[in-house]
Design a protein around this motif. Structure first.
Motif, PDB file in Angstrom:
ATOM      1  N   HIS A 197       3.861  59.027 112.131  1.00  0.00           N
ATOM      2  CA  HIS A 197       3.549  58.222 110.949  1.00  0.00           C
ATOM      3  C   HIS A 197       4.615  58.427 109.875  1.00  0.00           C
ATOM      4  CE1 HIS A 197       1.306  56.212 107.853  1.00  0.00           C
ATOM      5  NE2 HIS A 197       1.361  57.295 107.099  1.00  0.00           N
ATOM      6  N   LYS A 249      -3.710  88.562  89.118  1.00  0.00           N
ATOM      7  CA  LYS A 249      -3.509  87.455  88.179  1.00  0.00           C
ATOM      8  C   LYS A 249      -2.295  87.772  87.302  1.00  0.00           C
ATOM      9  CE  LYS A 249      -6.234  84.830  84.849  1.00  0.00           C
ATOM     10  NZ  LYS A 249      -6.004  83.495  85.346  1.00  0.00           N
ATOM     11  N   ARG A 272      -0.955  86.305 102.060  1.00  0.00           N
ATOM     12  CA  ARG A 272      -1.282  85.150 101.212  1.00  0.00           C
ATOM     13  C   ARG A 272      -2.771  85.168 100.849  1.00  0.00           C
ATOM     14  NH1 ARG A 272       0.084  79.997  99.672  1.00  0.00           N
ATOM     15  NH2 ARG A 272       2.282  80.417  99.870  1.00  0.00           N
ATOM     16  N   LYS A 285      -4.389  85.627  97.079  1.00  0.00           N
ATOM     17  CA  LYS A 285      -5.312  84.631  96.518  1.00  0.00           C
ATOM     18  C   LYS A 285      -6.662  85.259  96.195  1.00  0.00           C
ATOM     19  CE  LYS A 285      -5.347  80.622  98.680  1.00  0.00           C
ATOM     20  NZ  LYS A 285      -5.221  79.774  99.878  1.00  0.00           N
ATOM     21  N   ARG A 304      -6.562  86.629  93.146  1.00  0.00           N
ATOM     22  CA  ARG A 304      -6.344  85.556  92.170  1.00  0.00           C
ATOM     23  C   ARG A 304      -4.926  85.465  91.633  1.00  0.00           C
ATOM     24  NH1 ARG A 304     -10.973  85.920  88.198  1.00  0.00           N
ATOM     25  NH2 ARG A 304      -9.807  84.243  87.266  1.00  0.00           N
ATOM     26  N   ALA A 338      -1.779  83.164  91.325  1.00  0.00           N
ATOM     27  CA  ALA A 338      -1.618  81.703  91.375  1.00  0.00           C
ATOM     28  C   ALA A 338      -0.796  81.337  92.614  1.00  0.00           C
ATOM     29  CB  ALA A 338      -0.918  81.215  90.118  1.00  0.00           C
ATOM     30  N   PRO A 339      -1.301  80.395  93.428  1.00  0.00           N
ATOM     31  CA  PRO A 339      -0.573  80.060  94.670  1.00  0.00           C
ATOM     32  C   PRO A 339       0.885  79.678  94.441  1.00  0.00           C
ATOM     33  CG  PRO A 339      -2.762  79.113  94.733  1.00  0.00           C
ATOM     34  CD  PRO A 339      -2.594  79.700  93.347  1.00  0.00           C
ATOM     35  N   GLU A 360     -13.992  81.814  84.790  1.00  0.00           N
ATOM     36  CA  GLU A 360     -13.216  82.501  85.834  1.00  0.00           C
ATOM     37  C   GLU A 360     -13.668  83.927  86.092  1.00  0.00           C
ATOM     38  OE1 GLU A 360      -9.035  82.913  85.110  1.00  0.00           O
ATOM     39  OE2 GLU A 360      -9.310  83.287  82.987  1.00  0.00           O
ATOM     40  N   GLU A 398      -7.619  74.795 101.903  1.00  0.00           N
ATOM     41  CA  GLU A 398      -6.655  75.897 101.800  1.00  0.00           C
ATOM     42  C   GLU A 398      -5.247  75.357 101.526  1.00  0.00           C
ATOM     43  OE1 GLU A 398      -8.192  78.761 102.406  1.00  0.00           O
ATOM     44  OE2 GLU A 398      -6.552  80.209 102.410  1.00  0.00           O
ATOM     45  N   VAL A 421      -4.936  74.071  97.942  1.00  0.00           N
ATOM     46  CA  VAL A 421      -4.865  75.182  96.974  1.00  0.00           C
ATOM     47  C   VAL A 421      -3.466  75.802  97.017  1.00  0.00           C
ATOM     48  CG1 VAL A 421      -5.731  77.492  96.430  1.00  0.00           C
ATOM     49  CG2 VAL A 421      -7.337  75.668  97.028  1.00  0.00           C
ATOM     50  N   ASP A 422      -2.928  75.937  98.232  1.00  0.00           N
ATOM     51  CA  ASP A 422      -1.599  76.539  98.381  1.00  0.00           C
ATOM     52  C   ASP A 422      -0.486  75.628  97.876  1.00  0.00           C
ATOM     53  OD1 ASP A 422      -2.626  78.812  99.434  1.00  0.00           O
ATOM     54  OD2 ASP A 422      -2.158  78.362 101.515  1.00  0.00           O
ATOM     55  N   LYS A 481       1.066  70.236  95.035  1.00  0.00           N
ATOM     56  CA  LYS A 481       1.615  68.869  95.114  1.00  0.00           C
ATOM     57  C   LYS A 481       0.766  67.957  95.992  1.00  0.00           C
ATOM     58  CE  LYS A 481       6.332  69.865  93.980  1.00  0.00           C
ATOM     59  NZ  LYS A 481       7.598  70.351  94.497  1.00  0.00           N
ATOM     60  N   ALA A 496      -3.664  57.975 107.171  1.00  0.00           N
ATOM     61  CA  ALA A 496      -2.639  57.093 106.606  1.00  0.00           C
ATOM     62  C   ALA A 496      -3.183  56.513 105.305  1.00  0.00           C
ATOM     63  CB  ALA A 496      -2.305  55.989 107.593  1.00  0.00           C
ATOM     64  N   PRO A 497      -2.401  56.589 104.234  1.00  0.00           N
ATOM     65  CA  PRO A 497      -2.931  56.171 102.934  1.00  0.00           C
ATOM     66  C   PRO A 497      -2.991  54.653 102.755  1.00  0.00           C
ATOM     67  CG  PRO A 497      -0.701  57.016 102.707  1.00  0.00           C
ATOM     68  CD  PRO A 497      -1.043  57.127 104.163  1.00  0.00           C
ATOM     69  N   PHE A 537      -7.456  75.522  90.629  1.00  0.00           N
ATOM     70  CA  PHE A 537      -6.951  76.229  91.819  1.00  0.00           C
ATOM     71  C   PHE A 537      -5.911  77.287  91.451  1.00  0.00           C
ATOM     72  CE2 PHE A 537      -7.840  72.112  94.389  1.00  0.00           C
ATOM     73  CZ  PHE A 537      -9.198  72.386  94.362  1.00  0.00           C
ATOM     74  N   GLU A 538      -5.230  77.070  90.348  1.00  0.00           N
ATOM     75  CA  GLU A 538      -4.230  78.065  89.909  1.00  0.00           C
ATOM     76  C   GLU A 538      -4.938  79.349  89.446  1.00  0.00           C
ATOM     77  OE1 GLU A 538      -0.660  77.770  88.615  1.00  0.00           O
ATOM     78  OE2 GLU A 538      -0.707  79.473  87.229  1.00  0.00           O
ATOM     79  N   ALA A 539      -6.019  79.161  88.687  1.00  0.00           N
ATOM     80  CA  ALA A 539      -6.696  80.334  88.127  1.00  0.00           C
ATOM     81  C   ALA A 539      -7.652  80.971  89.125  1.00  0.00           C
ATOM     82  CB  ALA A 539      -7.452  79.951  86.862  1.00  0.00           C
ATOM     83  N   ILE A 540      -8.240  80.141  90.010  1.00  0.00           N
ATOM     84  CA  ILE A 540      -9.231  80.669  90.959  1.00  0.00           C
ATOM     85  C   ILE A 540      -8.838  80.237  92.375  1.00  0.00           C
ATOM     86  CG2 ILE A 540     -11.697  80.955  91.415  1.00  0.00           C
ATOM     87  CD1 ILE A 540     -12.316  79.862  88.686  1.00  0.00           C
ATOM     88  N   PRO A 541      -7.728  80.789  92.904  1.00  0.00           N
ATOM     89  CA  PRO A 541      -7.285  80.359  94.234  1.00  0.00           C
ATOM     90  C   PRO A 541      -8.207  80.851  95.338  1.00  0.00           C
ATOM     91  CG  PRO A 541      -5.882  82.135  93.425  1.00  0.00           C
ATOM     92  CD  PRO A 541      -6.804  81.765  92.289  1.00  0.00           C
ATOM     93  N   ASN A 542      -9.127  81.753  95.001  1.00  0.00           N
ATOM     94  CA  ASN A 542     -10.073  82.264  96.001  1.00  0.00           C
ATOM     95  C   ASN A 542     -11.430  81.566  95.884  1.00  0.00           C
ATOM     96  OD1 ASN A 542     -10.484  83.425  93.499  1.00  0.00           O
ATOM     97  ND2 ASN A 542     -11.094  85.421  94.283  1.00  0.00           N
TER      98      ASN A 542
END
Lengths: 342, 409
Positions: free
Chosen positions: A69, A298, A315, A319, A322, A324-325, B126, B271, B274-275, B278, B344-345, B376-381
């Motif tokens: 695709h 963090k 990883r 996480k 906590r 940041a990824p 958090e 997952e 979160v990772d 983007k 497919a979008p 997701f940045e503050a609570i990636p878990n």
């Protein structure tokens, strides 16, 4: 000489010449035009680009990494694709000016000046280069296995300030063309070696406010050694932890070197961890040792280099604590035999 | 009654209740997509268009179709509002609301507006280790972002949430009796209360903006394009203010919550997102398709007799564009009820189409993106709390009613 094509990069309005048998990433990096990339061998997908005009050959691009695709939408892996015509392309990832100094890709010849066993199935290989090869701590080079077209990736372990030679840590792979067949067999001090590099984005490219936790498994220590040297010399981080995991003491190396650094620098902490031997140091999985020492991650940045399972576990630990990824950076060993399966 | 060219027996629709639709509209609509893409649902008292093709056809053809609000919607908002205005009146209302919502303009202010809000609400939860994300994150981030843009900084988030909940109850109080009377007239009481409350709070603000214009959206609504010394009459503004205080307040929150709920159906994809922040925009797009927040709240009325999807519609027929159903159209999507980041979008219809397409598409998407980035940045878990079911509710507007998460602190 193979046919050349002009490849234009839309965002930067840069143009490079690329031979019909040369991959696009190689052409740009040689011209010192930085493009996002990771493994340079078609497994990580971070060099994906949109081909806006012209025809390319996907070559060995795996359908797992670049789906049919994506191909139909004009995407290509820059580290695999070669041009069939003049091209207009645009990387999918942002080409940000992030303040990190980049070095052009080059081919350099060198001479093996040291080759020693430093741990179980592990050798330190030092190559004196005919000309300097500037790189950023954390980057890697490819060595050409003599008499073949096989190239294998190894991270520099020396400080980037030292450009006259490169130090590499090599772990023997049973049946491996580069290791069992060459570096652990017929390589000798004085041999000439073809080196190509630097590649990669792993590392601490510029000063940062976040304290850093480095976790290495086996020879994943190599880029970490270079990163630690650069970070301490250039004051890149407020505080730095290095975890090195092995099964037994036989797997650890450069222990005295890091213990000495730990002793001399208040803000550097060295943590060797063994999973299969009781000793006076830490025991267990190296990633669990991080979990134990840090109630929270963090505000920290994490760096992982080692076998895929360790990187994955690291990883998860970061996480869970906590981190940041976006502050988790990783370099996985990619086994050439895995690639063939994909 | 529905007169169709399909010769389908649609008498089963007589048994469909609004309560059934609110609980789970998908089975009814899936059957309609197969049997009669445009059909009359007696409990609603109007037609519904259920496939992508018929929704598009009705939304895009302004020669035949005017925007109209559903009867319950009209009862809730009053007239003229941007949803049911047409021609020059619609152009004026659209011209009034659009400047602050144009993508280029949204890009200019959105990060400074939403990121501090999202951070504040993340910080509030958090260290707790668990939360109902609908109540404590998605809805507050959504209402605070739009509230501040509109100029409603003095109205606290809980009040804004209460307003949209009450307006929503009225807006979706669609059920009619066989004689066309409201089946549940008391269902409009909450909306009437909210409107009175809103006017009590907003009237003094309008009084001030008339003499002291500022950069808030509502101040611009009053002044932009008016002759020197004049402001748009507030009666002209209020119905559209109510539209915003319901749809625009509620739906980014619904979308954010549905995106998380969708990702939780595919833990690997959760997952991955979160990772790799983007991927968040792509997850939001799939979520908008998967559970469209404005599931079935936008209608059209035909000016002349016409036939759509094989169903004859005499002039004056109200047709509800069921975008939530169109976005499950099997012609465009394999296994449409699965959330799948990797599909497919194919463009979805969650923001509608034609002249009445959502003006806030860019704003809403950006609010969701920034909200999820910060979460997701503050609570990636973050993980789903399996002790609680995830219940989706709504036929007009749809999303999870609660979304319980837990994480290690």
């Amino acid at each position: 000489m193979p046919e050349q094509h002009d490849v234009r990069l839309k965002t930067l309005e840069t143009q490079v010449a690329c031979a019909a048998d040369q991959n696009l990433l190689d052409a740009f990096l040689r011209a010192n035009t930085w493009l996002p990339h990771g493994c340079s061998q078609g497994t990580c997908g971070s060099c994906k680009m949109q081909v806006l005009e012209g025809e390319i050959d996907h070559r060995a691009s795996s359908e797992f990494i670049l789906t049919p695709h994506e191909r139909s939408e004009g995407l290509a892996l820059a580290c695999q694709a070669t041009p069939r015509s003049d091209l207009l392309v645009e990387p999918v990832a942002e080409v940000a000016d992030d303040g990190v100094v980049r070095h052009p890709l080059r081919d350099v010849l060198g001479t093996v000046s040291a080759l020693e066993d430093i741990a179980r199935d592990t050798r330190r290989l030092v190559i004196d280069l005919d000309e300097p090869l500037p790189f950023t701590a954390g980057q890697y080079v490819e060595l050409l296995v003599p008499g073949t077209e096989i190239r294998r990736q190894y991270s520099m372990a020396n400080a980037p300030a030292d450009t006259a030679s490169i130090e590499l840590h090599v772990r023997r792979t049973e049946g491996g063309a580069a290791t069992a067949g060459w570096i652990f067999a017929r390589m000798h001090v004085g041999d000439r070696v073809e080196v190509r590099g630097p590649f990669g984005v792993f590392g601490i490219g510029r000063p940062q406010n976040e304290p850093a936790i480095l976790v290495a498994g086996g020879t994943g220590l190599a880029p970490m050694k270079s990163i630690v040297a650069a970070a301490l010399a250039e004051d890149l981080v407020p505080e730095l932890w290095l975890y090195h995991g092995g099964r037994t003491e036989q797997d650890l190396y450069d222990v005295e070197f890091f213990r000495d650094l730990d002793f001399r620098h208040d803000h550097f902490h060295y943590r060797p961890v063994l999973s299969e031997q009781d000793w006076d140091g830490a025991n267990g999985m190296v990633t669990d040792a991080v979990l134990e020492e840090f109630p929270t991650c963090k505000g920290f940045a994490g760096y992982l280099c080692g076998p895929p399972a360790m990187v994955e576990a690291g990883r998860k630990v970061f996480k869970r604590r906590r981190m940041a990824p976006r502050l988790i950076h990783q370099e996985e060993f990619t086994d050439a035999s895995d690639l063939a399966r994909r | 009654m529905t007169t169709t060219e399909h010769n389908q027996d649609l008498s089963w629709l007589n048994d469909v209740t609004v309560t059934d639709l609110e609980r789970d509209p998908y089975p009814v609509y899936e059957r309609l997509r197969r049997e009669s893409p445009v059909a009359f649902i007696p409990a609603l008292g109007f037609h519904v268009a259920t496939t992508k093709e018929t929704c598009r056809e009705v939304a895009a053809n302004t020669e035949v179709w005017d925007g109209v609000i559903s009867p319950a919607g009209g009862r809730t908002f009053g007239h003229p509002n941007v949803l049911n205005a047409n021609g020059p009146e619609h152009d004026e209302l659209r011209g009034m609301v659009e400047p602050s919502l144009q993508p280029a303009e949204v890009n200019r202010y959105i990060d400074d507006l939403v990121r501090p809000i999202a951070r504040r609400y993340v910080e509030a939860i958090e260290d707790r280790g668990h939360a109902d994300l609908v109540t404590h994150f998605c809805e507050p981030v959504s209402v605070r972002s739009l509230g501040d843009l509109m100029g409603l900084q003095s109205v606290d988030s809980d009040t804004l949430r209460e307003w949209f909940h009450k307006l929503s109850v009225s807006f979706t109080n669609a059920a009619v009796s066989p004689t066309g009377e409201w089946a549940n007239p008391d269902g409009f009481i909450p909306g009437d209360e909210a409107r009175a409350d809103i006017q009590r709070v907003v009237d003094p603000l309008i009084d001030r903006w008339i003499v002291e214009p500022d950069d808030s959206a509502l101040s611009h609504w009053l002044h932009d394009g008016m002759p020197e010394g004049e402001t748009r009459p507030r009666e002209m503004l209020y119905p559209t203010i109510f539209v915003f205080l319901l749809g625009a307040m509620q739906e980014p929150g619904h979308a954010m919550a549905s995106t998380i709920a969708g990702l939780w159906t595919k833990p690997d994809q959760f997952e991955q997102v979160v990772d790799e922040p983007k991927l968040i925009p792509r997850a939001i797009i799939e979520s908008l398709r998967w559970t469209s927040p404005i599931w079935s709240a936008v209608a059209r009325i035909n000016k002349v007799d016409t036939t759509v999807g094989g169903t004859f519609l005499p002039a004056g027929s109200v047709v509800m564009l069921s975008y939530g159903s169109a976005n499950h159209d099997a012609n465009d999507y394999d296994a449409p009820s699965d959330f799948d980041l990797t599909r497919a979008p194919v463009p979805h219809l969650a923001f509608g189409a034609g002249k009445h397409a959502c003006a806030g598409a860019s704003f809403a998407s950006e609010v969701c993106r920034i909200g999820l980035e910060e979460l997701f940045e503050a609570i990636p878990n973050l993980e789903r709390d399996d002790d609680h079911e995830i219940d989706f509710w709504g036929w007009g507007f749809r999303g999870p009613t609660e979304l319980h998460a837990r994480w290690e602190v």
